[in-house]
Motif scaffolding. Structure first.
Motif, PDB file in Angstrom:
ATOM      1  N   CYS A   1       0.857  -1.188   0.000  1.00 12.79           N
ATOM      2  CA  CYS A   1       0.000   0.000   0.000  1.00 12.79           C
ATOM      3  C   CYS A   1       0.895   1.241   0.000  1.00 12.79           C
ATOM      4  O   CYS A   1       1.867   1.308   0.756  1.00 12.79           O
ATOM      5  CB  CYS A   1      -0.887  -0.028   1.242  1.00 12.79           C
ATOM      6  SG  CYS A   1      -1.771   1.512   1.517  1.00 12.79           S
TER       7      CYS A   1
ATOM      8  N   CYS B   1       0.330   2.961   3.913  1.00 10.52           N
ATOM      9  CA  CYS B   1       0.734   2.301   5.165  1.00 10.52           C
ATOM     10  C   CYS B   1       1.738   1.172   4.917  1.00 10.52           C
ATOM     11  O   CYS B   1       2.225   0.571   5.858  1.00 10.52           O
ATOM     12  CB  CYS B   1      -0.494   1.768   5.901  1.00 10.52           C
ATOM     13  SG  CYS B   1      -1.279   0.386   5.050  1.00 10.52           S
TER      14      CYS B   1
ATOM     15  N   VAL C   1       1.423  -1.824   3.923  1.00 13.30           N
ATOM     16  CA  VAL C   1       1.003  -3.194   4.203  1.00 13.30           C
ATOM     17  C   VAL C   1       1.089  -3.997   2.893  1.00 13.30           C
ATOM     18  O   VAL C   1       0.847  -3.450   1.817  1.00 13.30           O
ATOM     19  CB  VAL C   1      -0.438  -3.184   4.802  1.00 13.30           C
ATOM     20  CG1 VAL C   1      -1.491  -2.920   3.747  1.00 13.30           C
ATOM     21  CG2 VAL C   1      -0.756  -4.459   5.531  1.00 13.30           C
TER      22      VAL C   1
ATOM     23  N   CYS D   1      -4.498   0.053   0.195  1.00 14.27           N
ATOM     24  CA  CYS D   1      -5.143  -1.120   0.785  1.00 14.27           C
ATOM     25  C   CYS D   1      -6.587  -0.771   1.162  1.00 14.27           C
ATOM     26  O   CYS D   1      -6.955   0.406   1.239  1.00 14.27           O
ATOM     27  CB  CYS D   1      -4.368  -1.610   1.999  1.00 14.27           C
ATOM     28  SG  CYS D   1      -4.490  -0.514   3.416  1.00 14.27           S
TER      29      CYS D   1
ATOM     30  N   CYS E   1      -6.927   1.725   4.182  1.00 16.28           N
ATOM     31  CA  CYS E   1      -6.635   3.140   3.870  1.00 16.28           C
ATOM     32  C   CYS E   1      -7.763   3.732   3.032  1.00 16.28           C
ATOM     33  O   CYS E   1      -8.170   4.869   3.246  1.00 16.28           O
ATOM     34  CB  CYS E   1      -5.302   3.267   3.141  1.00 16.28           C
ATOM     35  SG  CYS E   1      -3.890   3.033   4.240  1.00 16.28           S
TER      36      CYS E   1
END
Ligand SMILES: [Zn+2]
Ligand SMILES: [Zn+2]
Length: 245
Positions: free
Chosen positions: A20, A23, A25, A34, A37
């Motif tokens: 992402c 963040c 991830v 993601c 978010c």
């Protein structure tokens, strides 16, 4: 953003292609935003005209917009004042139109919901906000056109190409207040054909004050089209008191 910070961000993105953007991830299907978010940045329940947050809906418009005789809904998926909403701006900044795909889902979900509730009619066609050829040369693409094509494919709606042109290069709108934006946009657009009342939705990446969409709607209406709504990936129209950045 300074050069070092830009380079560091680029290196981070390049080294983490399946993460992402915000963040970091891990993501199954390539980069983007993601689900967490994206859901964090969703615009939520707002007035369909001015995007002021509403405590409850219906009536889907705030008190002052309910008094308006003429209004036009603008549907946006993300809040541009949220870091994930600003992701929409990266498509132009980084010359990466593929980034828009990651931000489409919240807008499509919202459009489907409003149509199911009978609050939106399906437009006959989509029209992208045009950019001047000088800007097109700099950018290499018209971001609004790319978004319109993706929305048209996803929703099965025709995209009318080359219907409108921007025939003078307006000064950068971002530094201008609403009044100066309207002055700056006066007679900026030209329509290439006469319509027969087709119902259109205008498409752009972000709505900031609404003056571009309003000027373009006026020009299309004068040329025989009907603009029933506008759709943008993100909205910067309204900032809640705790959104200080
Ligand atoms: Zn994320
Ligand atoms: Zn309102």
């Amino acid at each position: 953003m300074n050069y070092l910070k830009k380079t560091a961000l680029w290196l981070l993105d390049a080294s983490l292609p399946n993460r992402c953007y915000l963040c970091h991830v891990p993501m199954q299907d390539g980069g983007g935003l993601c689900a967490l978010c994206l859901s964090d940045a969703q615009l939520g329940q707002v007035c369909l005209h001015c995007h002021k947050p509403l405590a409850h809906a219906p009536p889907h418009r705030c008190g002052s917009c309910l008094k308006r005789q003429r209004w036009r809904p603008t549907i946006s998926g993300l809040n541009y004042h949220h870091p994930a909403g600003r992701f929409v701006g990266l498509g132009k900044q980084r010359r990466q139109p593929s980034l828009y795909t990651a931000a489409l889902a919240p807008l499509i979900t919202k459009l489907n919901q409003l149509q199911q509730q009978g609050l939106l009619i399906t437009p006959d066609a989509l029209v992208a906000v045009p950019i001047h050829r000088t800007r097109l040369r700099q950018l290499g693409f018209n971001h609004a056109h790319i978004i319109a094509k993706q929305l048209g494919d996803a929703l099965g709606i025709e995209v009318i190409e080359n219907l409108v042109g921007k025939h003078h290069c307006t000064a950068n709108q971002q530094q201008l207040d609403a009044k100066a934006r309207r002055r700056n946009l006066k007679q900026a657009f030209s329509v290439t054909q006469t319509g027969k009342g087709q119902n259109l939705a205008l498409i752009d990446d972000v709505i900031t004050t609404g003056s571009t969409l309003s000027e373009l709607s006026g020009e299309l209406t004068r040329n025989g089209f009907r603009v029933s709504q506008s759709w943008t990936l993100a909205s910067a129209l309204y900032r809640t008191p705790n959104q200080s950045n």
